[in-house]
Design a protein around this motif. Structure first.
Motif, PDB file in Angstrom:
ATOM      1  N   GLY A 510       0.794  -1.224   0.000  1.00 51.61           N
ATOM      2  CA  GLY A 510       0.000   0.000   0.000  1.00 51.61           C
ATOM      3  C   GLY A 510       0.824   1.269   0.000  1.00 51.61           C
ATOM      4  O   GLY A 510       0.308   2.343  -0.311  1.00 51.61           O
ATOM      5  N   ARG A 511       2.101   1.194   0.351  1.00 55.49           N
ATOM      6  CA  ARG A 511       2.931   2.396   0.369  1.00 55.49           C
ATOM      7  C   ARG A 511       3.459   2.678  -1.031  1.00 55.49           C
ATOM      8  O   ARG A 511       3.876   1.776  -1.747  1.00 55.49           O
ATOM      9  CB  ARG A 511       4.095   2.210   1.338  1.00 55.49           C
ATOM     10  N   ARG A 512       3.473   3.956  -1.416  1.00 55.73           N
ATOM     11  CA  ARG A 512       3.979   4.346  -2.729  1.00 55.73           C
ATOM     12  C   ARG A 512       5.359   4.979  -2.574  1.00 55.73           C
ATOM     13  O   ARG A 512       5.678   5.597  -1.559  1.00 55.73           O
ATOM     14  CB  ARG A 512       3.036   5.320  -3.427  1.00 55.73           C
ATOM     15  N   ASP A 538       3.564   1.605  -6.356  1.00 59.19           N
ATOM     16  CA  ASP A 538       3.466   0.711  -5.219  1.00 59.19           C
ATOM     17  C   ASP A 538       3.647  -0.693  -5.790  1.00 59.19           C
ATOM     18  O   ASP A 538       4.041  -0.867  -6.940  1.00 59.19           O
ATOM     19  CB  ASP A 538       2.144   0.883  -4.459  1.00 59.19           C
ATOM     20  N   HIS A 758       0.496  -8.803  -4.957  1.00 57.26           N
ATOM     21  CA  HIS A 758      -0.452  -7.711  -4.753  1.00 57.26           C
ATOM     22  C   HIS A 758      -1.515  -7.637  -5.844  1.00 57.26           C
ATOM     23  O   HIS A 758      -2.521  -6.941  -5.691  1.00 57.26           O
ATOM     24  CB  HIS A 758       0.300  -6.379  -4.650  1.00 57.26           C
TER      25      HIS A 758
END
Length: 776
Positions: A510-512, A538, A758
């Motif tokens: 979820g982190r970019r 991400d 993902h």
């Protein structure tokens, strides 16, 4: 004596790297020291121990069993359950249970200090035994044929223990207690020296013959732990030149083997962290700057490079080849390179070695312990005090990499250059050892052997496969041919690089990030050859936020092999004349110039590329450093080497939208003004640093993101990586660079796995095979 009415019994399930590392002997010794009854045994999922005794002693055991694990062990979980007391006073190591599950197999481990002492002690019965080993060292991964890890499931199964070894194996006080590779001169394995037309020599005679050949300038194929090496005297130019020619090595550098850290430090300047890396249990080849005034090595060991690859002995045989005290003098430094012809995988089979290395080796120093799976040397370097892997293989594969997210059971097949593949499940990923370049049938065969072996060791049964999106990649073709109804997920090359860096640094889902991906070649979404990319990404998706301006790649692979052609392409794109005073122009014959002029004018056989690697090639040629290459990144590595001797040089400037034309124009101006190649190289790399900082700052202003990843083969350049990290850090960015897997395509599979995880989370049921799956 514990009152029988207060006795308790606990069963412990220990998961992690707990087989082949002396864990059962550790459990045995700990239980005996606490006067506990019970047993310990291997299973398909780790180690199980049952202990019975007083509550305090049992509680102490449960706490200490993981805390005090042997040095090679890795305890991931200790699960304790209460079971009814059974009575008894003894503690035993039981036979293994052959049941389904998962455990970790140790990597091959360098000889420990205790075994080295045995090797060099004339009074020890293993004095000069080339296969001395114990629970703390020796081969593991490359000899394991099945699980649980027992002698019967290794290639030592064919060597019955002699009475003395059997006593050590059964003695809880001995460090060879349940060491599955235990052996001695009486029970093998045994050395032999094979020379064409001569009777084979054995044992000490074989070793002495090999050392004589090396001293006389010969080339010897040496069977190691994970495959054959080719060795020669690194101080003798005729010997090194002969090996280079026979192996068809071109200008690719050789690594050298030295006896100790003192000898290594006489050859290279070890930056902070490099000495620890060199002497670690992994024993990688470590790249470090050559020391001024160092003892002379043959010029052709590493031509044109400021760095030298150095390694310390990782196996007893290496120590014996260099010589023990009292041995006749021999070469103090040996070239030790993979036993193969250029482009092929390392040789492991004895008959194959005699055939494939014929014409290269003058003799074969071999032995009768089979290598079950190949594993080439690891290569690394220390950058800014931390490890920066170049090739993750012997000593590291198949140890798992912890993941900051969950992945379904999956296989990522990597790329076509420097191939490694990756299996993952849950929060663990297992990367293979170095496989090689997939343009050779032997490499594809090696891939097909190594992949099911790693599945067996890890217990992962992939439900999906990730592959590069390049339609012509052999790794992608292999994935589709072996899909067997499983979905094949296409992952864009540079997205995989960025995702690999994120996973390497433990970035959660979820982190970019702002991803900088610089390399030579990667298939782009528009069909162009990408390689100078700025992504906002991400794990699941990415946006191409910037890239080097396109120029033509004339002739595809021909443009890659000839940096002078890329130089002419960049001159054309920049609107600059092909001035005959330029080294790049002088390097091309008239007919080549005419051909290139037609190609660039008409666009025939010209693919647009944004590759930073090809820009490095172009500048190397413009500066007169390298016009033709015979191996990957040759021109770029020589450019990096030249830049180190001109520190502090002011940089050139890229144009708007990362246009390299102003840089090319400035390079031409300096070259025509007679400025040295070292200055040009330094100014160019300073310009690349400024570009990374400028684009990252612009993207931060637009997105609010402050973490930058540095990945792709260009970031194997220590000079560039260190300078980029420093500039970004000074500007307040969080810099994420590779610490556990390489920045090059050798780390690509980890990123592919991360993207697949993902886009296909563990709770999603796999669908049918996908013809194409967009990543953006």
């Amino acid at each position: 004596m514990t009152d029988q009415r207060t006795r308790v019994r606990r069963r412990l399930h220990v998961a992690g790297l707990v087989q082949g590392v002396g864990f059962r002997p550790h459990v045995y010794a700990l239980a005996r020291s606490l006067d506990l009854a019970g047993a310990v045994w291997n299973t398909g999922s780790g180690v199980v121990a049952e202990v019975e005794g007083g509550p305090d002693e049992v509680s102490c055991f449960c706490r200490r069993v993981g805390e005090e694990a042997p040095p090679l062990a890795r305890v991931d979980e200790v699960r304790v359950e209460e079971v009814p007391p059974l009575g008894g006073t003894g503690f035993a190591i039981r036979p293994s249970e052959h049941a389904a599950g998962r455990t970790f197999v140790s990597a091959d481990v360098t000889i420990c200090d205790d075994c080295l002492a045995d090797l060099t002690d004339p009074t020890d019965r293993r004095h000069r035994h080339p296969f001395v080993t114990c629970t703390n060292c020796g081969p593991r991964f490359t000899v394991t044929t099945g699980l649980p890890y027992d002698r019967a499931t290794t290639t030592m199964a064919g060597f019955p223990m002699c009475a003395a070894c059997a006593r050590e194996y059964a003695d809880p006080a001995d460090r060879r207690f349940h060491a599955q590779t235990v052996c001695c001169p009486d029970c093998g394995p045994r050395l032999s020296l094979v020379r064409p037309g001569l009777p084979a020599a054995a044992g000490e005679e074989a070793l002495a013959g090999a050392r004589r050949l090396l001293a006389e300038g010969g080339v010897v194929a040496v069977k190691g732990i994970g495959g054959y090496h080719l060795a020669c005297d690194a101080t003798a130019e005729p010997a090194v030149a002969t090996l280079r020619a026979r192996k068809r090595r071109g200008g690719k550098p050789f690594a050298v083997l030295v006896a100790d850290l003192v000898t290594a430090e006489a050859l290279v300047d070890l930056p902070p962290g490099a000495a620890d890396l060199l002497s670690s249990r992994t024993r990688p080849i470590v790249l470090a700057p050559r020391r001024a005034g160092a003892p002379a090595l043959a010029q052709s060991v590493a031509p044109g490079l400021a760095d030298l690859g150095v390694m310390l002995p990782s196996a007893p045989l290496h120590h014996l080849l260099l010589g023990l005290p009292g041995d006749p003098s021999g070469p103090p430094v040996l070239v030790l390179t993979s036993g193969n012809v250029a482009g092929e995988p390392i040789v492991t089979d004895d008959a194959d070695a005699l055939r494939r290395l014929a014409g290269i080796a003058d003799a074969w120093l071999t032995h009768d312990r089979r290598i079950h799976v190949p594993c080439d040397d690891s290569v690394s370097r220390a950058v800014d005090g931390a490890e920066a892997p170049v090739r993750r293989s012997r000593g590291q594969a198949p140890l798992p990499v912890d993941l900051p997210f969950e992945t379904p059971p999956a296989l990522a097949v990597g790329g076509d250059l420097k191939n490694t593949f990756c299996l993952g499940e849950g929060r663990l990923a297992w990367l293979s050892g170095h496989v090689g370049d997939m343009d050779d049938l032997a490499t594809l065969t090696a891939f097909g052997v190594a992949e099911p072996h790693l599945e067996m060791l890890t217990g992962v049964t992939p439900e999906a496969v990730a592959a590069d999106r390049h339609p012509a990649y052999r790794s992608r073709r292999w994935a589709r041919e072996h899909a067997a109804g499983r979905p094949v997920v296409g992952v864009q090359h540079h997205h995989a690089h960025v995702a690999s860096t994120m996973a390497d640094n433990g970035v959660g889902g979820g982190r970019r990030v702002l991803g900088v991906a610089f390399d030579g070649t990667g298939y782009g979404d528009d069909g162009a050859v990408w390689g100078g990319e700025f992504l906002v990404a991400d794990y699941a998706s990415y946006d191409r936020a910037g890239h080097l301006a396109y120029v033509a790649l004339p002739g595809g692979d021909a443009g890659v092999r000839n940096p002078c052609r890329m130089a002419l392409s960049h001159l054309t794109a920049a609107g600059l004349d092909w001035d005959p005073r330029l080294p790049s122009v002088r390097a091309c014959a008239d007919d080549e110039l005419a051909l290139l002029a037609r190609q660039l004018a008409t666009g025939v056989r010209c693919v647009p590329t944004s590759s930073m690697g090809r820009l490095f090639d172009a500048v190397a040629s413009l500066a007169g450093i390298r016009h033709r290459v015979d191996h990957d990144a040759q021109a770029a590595m020589e450019l990096e080497s030249r830049a180190r001797s001109a520190p502090g040089a002011g940089g050139y400037r890229f144009g708007p939208d990362a246009d390299p034309a102003p840089v090319v124009a400035a390079v031409v101006e300096d070259v025509l003004a007679g400025r040295p190649p070292e200055l040009v190289a330094a100014r160019f790399q300073a310009a690349v640093v400024d570009l990374v900082l400028a684009v990252s700052s612009r993207l931060r202003d637009g997105t609010g993101l402050g973490a930058v990843t540095l990945s792709g083969g260009v970031f194997l350049n220590a000079y560039l990586t260190s300078a980029c990290a420093a500039a970004l850090g000074d500007a307040g960015f969080e810099v994420l660079r590779h610490r556990r897997v390489p920045a090059s395509d050798a780390g690509l599979a980890l990123g592919q796995l991360a993207v697949l995880a993902h886009r296909m989370p563990p709770n999603r049921r796999p669908g049918p095979p996908e013809e194409e799956t967009p990543c953006a």
